[in-house]
Design an enzyme around this catalytic site. Structure first.
Site, PDB file in Angstrom:
ATOM      1  N   GLY A  45       0.831  -1.190   0.000  1.00 28.75           N
ATOM      2  CA  GLY A  45       0.000   0.000   0.000  1.00 28.75           C
ATOM      3  C   GLY A  45       0.866   1.241   0.000  1.00 28.75           C
ATOM      4  CD  GLN A  50       3.205   5.836   2.722  1.00 22.47           C
ATOM      5  OE1 GLN A  50       2.206   5.303   2.244  1.00 22.47           O
ATOM      6  NE2 GLN A  50       4.197   5.152   3.264  1.00 22.47           N
ATOM      7  CB  CYS A 107       5.002   2.244   7.480  1.00 24.73           C
ATOM      8  SG  CYS A 107       4.503   3.737   6.605  1.00 24.73           S
ATOM      9  CG  LEU A 108       6.441   1.095   1.447  1.00 28.59           C
ATOM     10  CD1 LEU A 108       5.864   1.415   0.069  1.00 28.59           C
ATOM     11  CD2 LEU A 108       7.535   0.054   1.353  1.00 28.59           C
ATOM     12  CG  HIS A 149      -0.715   1.319   7.243  1.00 29.00           C
ATOM     13  ND1 HIS A 149       0.137   1.001   8.272  1.00 29.00           N
ATOM     14  CD2 HIS A 149       0.001   2.105   6.396  1.00 29.00           C
ATOM     15  CE1 HIS A 149       1.316   1.570   8.062  1.00 29.00           C
ATOM     16  NE2 HIS A 149       1.262   2.246   6.916  1.00 29.00           N
ATOM     17  CD  GLU A 150      -1.090   2.576   2.659  1.00 24.11           C
ATOM     18  OE1 GLU A 150      -0.752   3.767   2.538  1.00 24.11           O
ATOM     19  OE2 GLU A 150      -0.296   1.678   2.973  1.00 24.11           O
ATOM     20  CG  HIS A 153       0.029   6.878   5.444  1.00 23.16           C
ATOM     21  ND1 HIS A 153       1.094   7.547   6.014  1.00 23.16           N
ATOM     22  CD2 HIS A 153       0.406   5.569   5.361  1.00 23.16           C
ATOM     23  CE1 HIS A 153       2.065   6.680   6.266  1.00 23.16           C
ATOM     24  NE2 HIS A 153       1.676   5.476   5.879  1.00 23.16           N
TER      25      HIS A 153
END
Length: 189
Positions: A45, A50, A107-108, A149-150, A153
């Site tokens: 994701g 991000q 997480c990226l 999660h996304e 963000h």
């Protein structure tokens, strides 16, 4: 085009995304670039914040993950996950459909940092797809976790905000180092 993924400490990660009112060529290109970036980073994701965009757009693809299953229901009926992925989700609204359970997340924007995070096991989701069409589904397992999660963000909420105080304390050195490195990069720009 592969975009740089912003790391913890970058102010854009705390930015609330504005709603998308129209799917413009610019938004379509952003979605394509986000998919390319997510796949290159081996993520499941990625949110617009991000990659430095303050809009409510996220991309998700959990179709290749076999050790953490996902469920999908469309119109109340079980649906084929692979046929639904990859998923671009615009202006999503998420509602809990089950009790919270703990599961590992990464997480990226936080490379090599993981924690058990409590989130509802399944959620109901309403939003738009990449073509601007309304989509509505219920999902569970990894897909539900990725969506939540996304969507966090998109509202400037990071997964560390959902960590237990103990786990956050255990990761303090790594988080501080990551934040310092990000701020050092920003000061060079």
């Amino acid at each position: 085009m592969i975009l740089p993924v912003l790391k913890y400490g970058h102010p854009a990660l705390r930015q609330r995304g504005r709603r998308i009112e129209k799917i413009t060529p610019e938004i379509s290109q952003l979605i394509a670039d986000m998919f390319e970036t997510m796949y290159a980073a081996r993520g499941v994701g990625l949110a617009a914040q991000q990659v430095g965009w303050g809009v409510q757009v996220t991309v998700i693809d959990v179709s290749e993950i076999t050790d953490r299953p996902s469920t999908l229901h469309l119109g109340g009926q079980p649906a084929d996950l692979r046929g639904f992925m990859p998923l671009a989700l615009i202006n999503p609204v998420v509602k809990a459909a089950a009790d919270p359970t703990a599961a590992p997340e990464g997480c990226l924007s936080f490379p090599e940092i993981y924690a058990e995070i409590f989130r509802p096991e399944s959620v109901q989701v309403v939003g738009l797809n990449a073509e601007g069409e309304r989509i509505e589904f219920t999902c569970g397992g990894l897909l539900a976790r990725a969506v939540q999660h996304e969507v966090d963000h998109l509202h400037g909420i990071l997964f560390i905000d959902r960590m237990s105080r103990e786990r956050k304390q255990e990761l303090k050195t790594e988080l501080d180092e990551l934040q310092r490195a990000t701020k050092a990069e920003l000061s060079k720009a």
